[in-house]
Design a protein around this motif. Structure first.
Motif: not given
Length: 109
Positions: A60-71
């Protein structure tokens, strides 16, 4: 001609039910050998088993980090696109003072 008829005849009496699979070696790929007649066929490889794709439930942490990076990257792209499409402000250059030792001549005209 006689050899071809032997091949046709063999298909009638051998159904290749008693077979052995030989593993792959450096010289030959894996194949199936019939114990009764010696018939060999290559093993048709199955479809590769894919690895499980990454999903948010695994990390979950990696998913949120990647989502924030893409945004953030998308926002940066939008900002650059907006700046490149808007007209650039006209630069105002300060006017130079006229030289005092130059005398203006009237034009003949």
């Amino acid at each position: 001609m006689q050899l071809q008829s032997w091949r046709i005849l063999r298909t009638f009496w051998c159904r290749h039910s008693d077979t052995v699979m030989t593993p792959k070696t450096a010289d030959m790929p894996a194949h199936i050998v019939c114990r009764s007649c010696g018939w060999r066929e290559p093993v048709i490889p199955g479809a590769p088993i894919g690895t499980r794709t990454w999903d948010s439930s695994r990390d979950e942490y990696r998913y949120l980090r990647e989502k924030k990076r893409r945004a953030a990257l998308d926002e940066q792209k939008q900002d650059v696109l907006a700046r490149s499409t808007s007209p650039a402000p006209v630069a105002v250059t300060p006017r130079r003072r006229r030289r005092s030792n130059v005398i203006r001549l009237k034009r003949l005209g």
